[in-house]
Scaffold this active site. Structure first.
Site, PDB file in Angstrom:
ATOM      1  N   ASP A 236       0.820  -1.208   0.000  1.00  0.00           N
ATOM      2  CA  ASP A 236       0.000   0.000   0.000  1.00  0.00           C
ATOM      3  C   ASP A 236       0.856   1.261   0.000  1.00  0.00           C
ATOM      4  O   ASP A 236       2.080   1.196   0.155  1.00  0.00           O
ATOM      5  CB  ASP A 236      -0.968  -0.008   1.205  1.00  0.00           C
ATOM      6  CG  ASP A 236      -0.278  -0.381   2.517  1.00  0.00           C
ATOM      7  OD1 ASP A 236       0.967  -0.353   2.575  1.00  0.00           O
ATOM      8  OD2 ASP A 236      -0.987  -0.694   3.480  1.00  0.00           O
TER       9      ASP A 236
ATOM     10  N   ASN B 151      -6.438  -2.915  15.058  1.00  0.00           N
ATOM     11  CA  ASN B 151      -7.868  -3.169  14.805  1.00  0.00           C
ATOM     12  C   ASN B 151      -8.075  -4.372  13.868  1.00  0.00           C
ATOM     13  O   ASN B 151      -9.180  -4.600  13.400  1.00  0.00           O
ATOM     14  CB  ASN B 151      -8.531  -1.915  14.211  1.00  0.00           C
ATOM     15  CG  ASN B 151      -7.971  -1.554  12.839  1.00  0.00           C
ATOM     16  OD1 ASN B 151      -7.094  -2.239  12.304  1.00  0.00           O
ATOM     17  ND2 ASN B 151      -8.485  -0.479  12.257  1.00  0.00           N
TER      18      ASN B 151
ATOM     19  N   HIS C 135      -6.664  -4.773  10.896  1.00  0.00           N
ATOM     20  CA  HIS C 135      -6.552  -4.507   9.452  1.00  0.00           C
ATOM     21  C   HIS C 135      -5.315  -5.198   8.867  1.00  0.00           C
ATOM     22  O   HIS C 135      -4.362  -5.512   9.575  1.00  0.00           O
ATOM     23  CB  HIS C 135      -6.580  -3.006   9.139  1.00  0.00           C
ATOM     24  CG  HIS C 135      -5.331  -2.255   9.450  1.00  0.00           C
ATOM     25  ND1 HIS C 135      -5.330  -0.903   9.678  1.00  0.00           N
ATOM     26  CD2 HIS C 135      -4.035  -2.637   9.564  1.00  0.00           C
ATOM     27  CE1 HIS C 135      -4.086  -0.507   9.908  1.00  0.00           C
ATOM     28  NE2 HIS C 135      -3.297  -1.539   9.848  1.00  0.00           N
TER      29      HIS C 135
ATOM     30  N   GLU D  80      -9.477  -2.120   6.017  1.00  0.00           N
ATOM     31  CA  GLU D  80      -9.914  -1.792   7.374  1.00  0.00           C
ATOM     32  C   GLU D  80     -11.191  -2.560   7.717  1.00  0.00           C
ATOM     33  O   GLU D  80     -11.947  -2.938   6.811  1.00  0.00           O
ATOM     34  CB  GLU D  80     -10.221  -0.291   7.456  1.00  0.00           C
ATOM     35  CG  GLU D  80      -9.032   0.607   7.161  1.00  0.00           C
ATOM     36  CD  GLU D  80      -8.063   0.725   8.329  1.00  0.00           C
ATOM     37  OE1 GLU D  80      -8.255   0.028   9.350  1.00  0.00           O
ATOM     38  OE2 GLU D  80      -7.118   1.511   8.215  1.00  0.00           O
TER      39      GLU D  80
END
Ligand code: PGA
Length: 237
Positions: free
Chosen positions: A67, A136, A138, A143
């Protein structure tokens, strides 16, 4: 998912470097999927060390990063482009033509996403994908959400992630709110996946992932569907 438990961060980094080195010795033209973030820095240091000490050769290796922020210039010292040259590419004999990182300065980001998927396919897919995991759950910038995207796409960052990234930027308004990210399908097509998870902050996400329940609210849980995914961690689970 296979779990390799290591005593500390350094052992996780060395273990991951062993996997990468074994692949490159066997297949010098391998395709590596690479991650940014604080976790893989130790792995990249170990690879640079092995390049210098033992001649680990990157000259025929192709890489694809997961990314990049959008929009961001590759010259920005917070870009993932900058990160990769600083921590790995600048210190090994990689051919810049074989390095792929999503273009944070693309004029047409949607076209850049399509071109990235095409380049992945043209390279024959990823042999070994390095992954970190967000607090979290991801994976890359996939996400937690109602649905996940399969292919490389333009992603909105969640408030959690924006907050976690804020430490790298001088001013809160400089923290990017979007990214270009490989999708869950692009990642799951890798022939082998190494997920590195270090520190107590990752415990909840790792434990939920290992529960085997698959949910878009924890993107890492999709790694349970992969036939050759390995978690390398310093957590006692
Ligand atoms: P970290 O990030 O390695 O900086 O903890 C991992 C991630 O958010 O994917």
């Amino acid at each position: 998912m296979k779990v390799i438990q290591c005593k500390d961060y350094d052992a996780v980094s060395q273990q991951a470097a062993n996997e990468v080195e074994a692949l490159l010795r066997q297949r010098p033209d391998a395709v590596l999927g690479l991650a940014t973030g604080s976790t893989p820095i130790g792995l990249y240091e170990a690879l640079v060390e092995r390049h210098r000490q033992n001649g680990l050769d990157f000259s025929r290796v192709t890489t694809f990063n997961l990314d990049e922020y959008y929009p961001i210039s590759p010259q920005n010292d917070q870009s993932y482009h900058f990160f990769m040259w600083k921590h790995l590419f600048g210190s090994v004999n990689i051919d810049p033509q074989r390095v792929h990182i999503p273009k944070g300065d693309a004029e047409d980001p949607d076209a850049a996403c399509l071109a990235y998927e095409e380049a992945l396919a043209a390279a024959g897919g990823i042999d070994l994908q390095i992954l970190g995991i967000g607090n979290n759950g991801h994976i890359a910038f996939n996400e937690p959400a109602e649905y996940l995207r399969a292919a490389t796409h333009r992603a909105q960052l969640t408030e959690d992630t924006i907050e976690a990234n804020a430490r790298f930027f001088d001013r809160p308004e400089d923290v990017p709110r979007e990214a270009i990210s490989m999708g869950m399908g692009s990642i799951l097509k890798a022939r082998r996946i190494l997920l590195l998870a270090c520190g107590e902050k990752k415990r909840r996400a790792v434990e939920e992932m290992l529960s085997g329940k698959i949910t878009t609210q924890l993107p890492a849980s999709f790694l349970n569907l992969h036939p050759d995914a390995i978690l390398i961690t310093d957590l006692e689970l």
